[in-house]
Enzyme design. Structure first.
Site, PDB file in Angstrom:
ATOM      1  N   ASP A 175     -12.786   5.731   2.613  1.00 21.03           N
ATOM      2  CA  ASP A 175     -11.240   5.742   2.648  1.00 21.03           C
ATOM      3  C   ASP A 175     -10.931   7.170   3.204  1.00 21.03           C
ATOM      4  O   ASP A 175     -10.615   7.939   2.597  1.00 21.03           O
ATOM      5  CB  ASP A 175     -10.524   5.363   1.662  1.00 21.03           C
ATOM      6  CG  ASP A 175      -9.084   5.181   2.095  1.00 21.03           C
ATOM      7  OD1 ASP A 175      -8.621   5.612   2.899  1.00 21.03           O
ATOM      8  OD2 ASP A 175      -8.153   4.651   0.880  1.00 21.03           O
TER       9      ASP A 175
ATOM     10  N   ASP B  51       0.842  -1.086   0.028  1.00 19.63           N
ATOM     11  CA  ASP B  51       0.121  -0.092  -0.163  1.00 19.63           C
ATOM     12  C   ASP B  51       0.698   1.244  -0.160  1.00 19.63           C
ATOM     13  O   ASP B  51       1.564   1.505   1.042  1.00 19.63           O
ATOM     14  CB  ASP B  51      -0.834   0.210   1.447  1.00 19.63           C
ATOM     15  CG  ASP B  51      -1.588   1.139   1.421  1.00 19.63           C
ATOM     16  OD1 ASP B  51      -1.721   2.254   0.484  1.00 19.63           O
ATOM     17  OD2 ASP B  51      -2.502   1.381   2.559  1.00 19.63           O
TER      18      ASP B  51
ATOM     19  N   LYS C 226       2.847  11.347  -3.524  1.00 19.01           N
ATOM     20  CA  LYS C 226       1.866  10.617  -3.944  1.00 19.01           C
ATOM     21  C   LYS C 226       0.865  11.586  -4.786  1.00 19.01           C
ATOM     22  O   LYS C 226       0.565  11.171  -5.947  1.00 19.01           O
ATOM     23  CB  LYS C 226       0.927   9.780  -3.286  1.00 19.01           C
ATOM     24  CG  LYS C 226       0.061   8.838  -3.909  1.00 19.01           C
ATOM     25  CD  LYS C 226      -0.560   8.010  -2.823  1.00 19.01           C
ATOM     26  CE  LYS C 226      -1.535   6.934  -3.503  1.00 19.01           C
ATOM     27  NZ  LYS C 226      -2.441   6.126  -2.752  1.00 19.01           N
TER      28      LYS C 226
ATOM     29  N   GLU D 111      -7.137   0.546  -4.687  1.00 18.23           N
ATOM     30  CA  GLU D 111      -7.228   0.595  -3.192  1.00 18.23           C
ATOM     31  C   GLU D 111      -8.473   0.049  -2.576  1.00 18.23           C
ATOM     32  O   GLU D 111      -8.717  -0.960  -1.793  1.00 18.23           O
ATOM     33  CB  GLU D 111      -6.707   1.944  -2.426  1.00 18.23           C
ATOM     34  CG  GLU D 111      -5.511   2.159  -2.827  1.00 18.23           C
ATOM     35  CD  GLU D 111      -4.982   3.457  -2.573  1.00 18.23           C
ATOM     36  OE1 GLU D 111      -5.908   4.242  -2.270  1.00 18.23           O
ATOM     37  OE2 GLU D 111      -4.013   4.023  -2.889  1.00 18.23           O
TER      38      GLU D 111
HETATM   39  P1  ADP Z   1      -2.753   7.502   3.855  1.00 19.34           P
HETATM   40  O1  ADP Z   1      -3.864   6.526   3.191  1.00 19.34           O
HETATM   41  O2  ADP Z   1      -3.028   8.856   3.235  1.00 19.34           O
HETATM   42  O3  ADP Z   1      -1.672   6.848   3.698  1.00 19.34           O
HETATM   43  P2  ADP Z   1      -3.375   6.421   6.589  1.00 19.34           P
HETATM   44  O4  ADP Z   1      -4.617   5.710   6.178  1.00 19.34           O
HETATM   45  O5  ADP Z   1      -2.137   5.732   7.077  1.00 19.34           O
HETATM   46  O6  ADP Z   1      -3.308   7.726   5.236  1.00 19.34           O
HETATM   47  O7  ADP Z   1      -4.198   7.332   7.569  1.00 19.34           O
HETATM   48  C1  ADP Z   1      -3.152   8.322   8.296  1.00 19.34           C
HETATM   49  C2  ADP Z   1      -4.130   9.174   9.030  1.00 19.34           C
HETATM   50  O8  ADP Z   1      -4.608   8.375  10.075  1.00 19.34           O
HETATM   51  C3  ADP Z   1      -3.320  10.325  10.064  1.00 19.34           C
HETATM   52  O9  ADP Z   1      -3.995  11.556   9.955  1.00 19.34           O
HETATM   53  C4  ADP Z   1      -3.440   9.797  11.192  1.00 19.34           C
HETATM   54  O10 ADP Z   1      -3.274  10.460  12.427  1.00 19.34           O
HETATM   55  C5  ADP Z   1      -4.741   9.078  11.340  1.00 19.34           C
HETATM   56  N1  ADP Z   1      -4.736   8.044  12.522  1.00 19.34           N
HETATM   57  C6  ADP Z   1      -4.049   7.047  12.673  1.00 19.34           C
HETATM   58  N2  ADP Z   1      -4.347   6.436  13.917  1.00 19.34           N
HETATM   59  C7  ADP Z   1      -5.613   7.158  14.241  1.00 19.34           C
HETATM   60  C8  ADP Z   1      -6.239   6.926  15.573  1.00 19.34           C
HETATM   61  N3  ADP Z   1      -6.038   5.992  16.353  1.00 19.34           N
HETATM   62  N4  ADP Z   1      -7.336   7.835  15.480  1.00 19.34           N
HETATM   63  C9  ADP Z   1      -7.298   8.798  14.727  1.00 19.34           C
HETATM   64  N5  ADP Z   1      -6.757   9.000  13.645  1.00 19.34           N
HETATM   65  C10 ADP Z   1      -5.826   8.126  13.560  1.00 19.34           C
HETATM   66 MG    MG Z   2      -4.620   4.740   2.084  1.00 16.09          MG
END
Ligand code: ADP
Ligand code: MG
Length: 633
Positions: free
Chosen positions: A218, A25, A87, A196
């Site tokens: 998402d 991912d 990205k 995705e």
């Molecule tokens: P991307 O798909 O953009 O790479 P992610 O799916 O990894 O992103 O999501 C990242 C986001 O999720 C960040 O803003 C992070 O702070 C938030 N996040 C991760 N864990 C938690 C949580 N326990 N509660 C709220 N937000 C969270």
């Molecule tokens: Mg993602």
């Protein structure tokens, strides 16, 4: 010499050997790598036990020195050499990049890739300035992928057969190609790019369940995506997509930060401690998903530290608007797909930010059912990709040895004489697929052919969407209709179309690559389909007329050239008769009367029958008879 071995169809080449394959991912904020071991999918952690790799790369004059957590930690000291959110720029030109940057909050300087000031354009692609020189988004992404590849290889103890890399469902051809290039640059063999939301659906095993329509919600770090997928007979079809490319978990950090700023006098803070405060707000936000209260430390310039408490209720109140904002694209995606909430069989939660309880509540309230949250929303995409990679690498037993199928959304074909369409691949054909058809030349001595690739359901090329034009040169001069040009349409598993034209006797060939859905939204696809159905009656009539016109043109031309070459073979009466019928056909050709045209063609063909017979050149006789082959010029 040893003979080359070929395994049985469906057998994997090394039945007892598990082939190492991973799912990746490649996220805007975080990236992950997962694999299937002993039939169980698992995410691979780094030496410190961390699953997520922040999608951040730090450069020095020598090149990329840090990737992930360590690069993120450098962001506040060296923001201009720390690239995040790259990205967003994958496969983008400057104009797109400006649009991306304008939609961004240039709040945290570490989101440097969001700042267009550091970007320039070379050969139409964005480059980002770093201490190591200008770097393309492909090169920067490759650094992230390389770390994940190394993590997987050291964990699995061998070379990888390949990887399935995920991309947002809305990624166009250029963005998909850029992702593939990055993977290749990182030394990965891309088994397939996977959408995705489809990956998330696979992780939940929805592909093994009954057919139905699913919504994938998402919410990541900086982006929000909603996808509506339809699953039938092992095929996932994307019915609609939507979202907000400037709305994600980061905005919740920012809202909390602003609230903290409003609560306290922050004049005493340095830029560094402001940045540290933002990071503390992010931590607090994440804690509040599982706790009722969190504390945010504030380091003041006088060396003292204050602390501010925030409870979940307050956090939810100040960020409720952001949650509500995600529902607008959700409603639109449902409308685009022509669905109501009752049509949705399940809702899958993806992205770290969907851990926030008020996000889950809002989604549940909208869809009137609890969303699926059992699989870690950070990991669900990587896990689905790993399951798919495992299947593609041939590790699954036969009964489960399905391959995920996608379909061609709109028919693909070429324009033939008279502006007609010859369909080569029909819509809803599952991909990958390949189809070929033979065509011939329209004129005597024709040595080149221009091929117009079109997409759509209508009968005339002008009503379809033009995808590409290319030319085949070097056809040996032959009478019209004698050459054989094989046109092959091939759509690969990633939805990329390659059209090849091959002249059969000389082997000369030309080809072009196109992405059929490039630049087409699902809404447009629906419109094109509806147009096609609504117009089928008039289209049939138009097609019939156009076909007659092509036949007429061919006969007029062949008769003229035969007369020019061999009129001395004819008696005066015969010559007169042919001339009369020829003039009549030319006159009727000007009208839109398909029936009269058909009749005029028939009489001229009869009048020239004898002429054709006495002409020596059998090939020209061929053309005179108005044979109905598929020609294009
Ligand atoms: P991307 O798909 O953009 O790479 P992610 O799916 O990894 O992103 O999501 C990242 C986001 O999720 C960040 O803003 C992070 O702070 C938030 N996040 C991760 N864990 C938690 C949580 N326990 N509660 C709220 N937000 C969270
Ligand atoms: Mg993602």
């Amino acid at each position: 010499m040893a003979l080359l071995q070929i395994s049985e169809p469906g057998e994997s080449t090394a039945p007892h050997q598990h082939r190492l394959a991973v799912g990746i991912d490649l996220g805007t904020t975080n990236s992950l790598v997962a694999t299937v071991r002993n039939s169980i999918p698992c995410v691979l952690a780094d030496a410190a036990g961390r699953n997520l790799l922040p999608s951040v790369v730090h450069y020095t004059s020598k090149g990329a020195d840090l990737v992930g957590h360590e690069a993120l930690a450098r962001a506040s000291q060296d923001p201009y050499n720390t690239i995040a959110s790259v990205k967003r720029f994958m496969g983008r030109g400057l104009v797109d990049a400006q649009a991306v940057a304008a939609g961004q909050y240039l709040f945290a300087t570490m989101n440097q890739a969001s700042s267009i000031e550091n970007a320039s354009v070379q050969e139409g692609a964005v480059k980002i300035k770093t201490a190591a020189g200008e770097k393309s988004p492909v090169e920067i992404s490759a650094e992230i992928l390389r770390i994940l590849r190394q993590r997987a290889e050291s964990f699995l103890g061998g070379d990888l057969v390949g990887a399935v890399v995920t991309v947002p469902a809305y990624f166009d051809e250029a963005q998909r190609q850029a992702t593939k290039d990055a993977a290749r640059l990182a030394g990965l063999n891309v088994l397939r790019l996977l959408n995705e939301p489809t990956a998330a659906a696979i992780a939940y095993g929805l592909d093994n369940k009954a057919e139905g329509i699913y919504a994938i919600y998402d919410l990541g770090g900086g982006t929000f995506d909603i996808s509506i997928l339809k699953l039938s007979k092992g095929i996932f079809e994307v019915l609609s997509t939507g979202g907000d490319s400037a709305l994600g978990g980061d905005d919740f950090d920012k809202a909390l930060y602003e609230w903290v700023c409003a609560q306290t006098a922050l004049d005493h803070l340095t830029p560094q401690s402001l940045r540290a405060l933002l990071i503390s707000c992010k931590d607090a936000k994440e804690k509040l998903s599982s706790q009722q209260q969190a504390f945010i430390p504030i380091a003041k310039t006088d060396g003292t530290t204050a602390e501010i408490a925030v409870d979940r209720q307050t956090f939810q109140t100040i960020t409720q608007l952001l949650v509500t904002k995600t529902m607008k694209p959700v409603r639109k995606a449902m409308r685009d797909a022509g669905l109501t909430v009752a049509d949705i069989k399940g809702v899958v939660m993806v992205g770290g930010a969907t851990r926030m309880p008020h996000v889950r509540e809002a989604v549940e309230a909208f869809f009137k059912q609890p969303p699926l949250t059992d699989i870690d929303p950070d990991q669900v995409v990587a896990i689905g990709a790993a399951i798919q990679a495992n299947a593609l690498a041939g590790n699954k037993s036969h009964e489960h040895d399905w391959l995920l199928l996608d379909v061609v959304a709109l028919s693909l074909g070429v324009e033939t004489m008279g502006g007609l369409i010859e369909r080569i691949i029909n819509r809803n054909s599952s991909i990958p697929c390949a189809m070929a058809q033979d065509f011939t030349t329209f004129q005597d001595g024709q040595t080149a052919m221009s091929i117009h690739v079109v997409q759509g359901e209508r009968e005339l090329a002008k009503d379809c969407r033009s995808l590409a034009r290319f030319e085949l040169h070097g056809i040996p001069p032959m009478p019209a209709g004698a050459a054989r040009i094989r046109i092959t349409f091939q759509v690969d598993a990633d939805g990329l179309l390659t059209v090849t034209a091959l002249e059969q006797t000389t082997g000369v060939q030309a080809q072009v690559n196109v992405k059929p859905s490039y630049g087409l939204s699902d809404q447009e696809i629906t419109r094109i389909l509806q147009d096609g159905f609504a117009s089928s009656q008039t289209d049939m009539a138009a097609r019939a007329l156009a076909e007659q016109q092509v036949d007429a043109d061919r006969l007029i031309q062949a008769t003229r050239s035969a007369l020019q070459a061999d009129s001395n073979l004819l008696s005066k009466e015969e010559l007169n008769s042919i001339h009369t019928h020829l003039q009549h056909l030319i006159a009727v050709r000007q009208t839109a009367d398909a029936l009269a045209l058909k009749q005029a063609i028939k009489t001229l063909a009869q009048a020239t029958e004898n002429f054709a017979a006495i002409r020596m050149n059998a090939a020209v006789r061929h053309a005179l008879a108005g044979r109905n082959v598929n020609e294009i010029i």
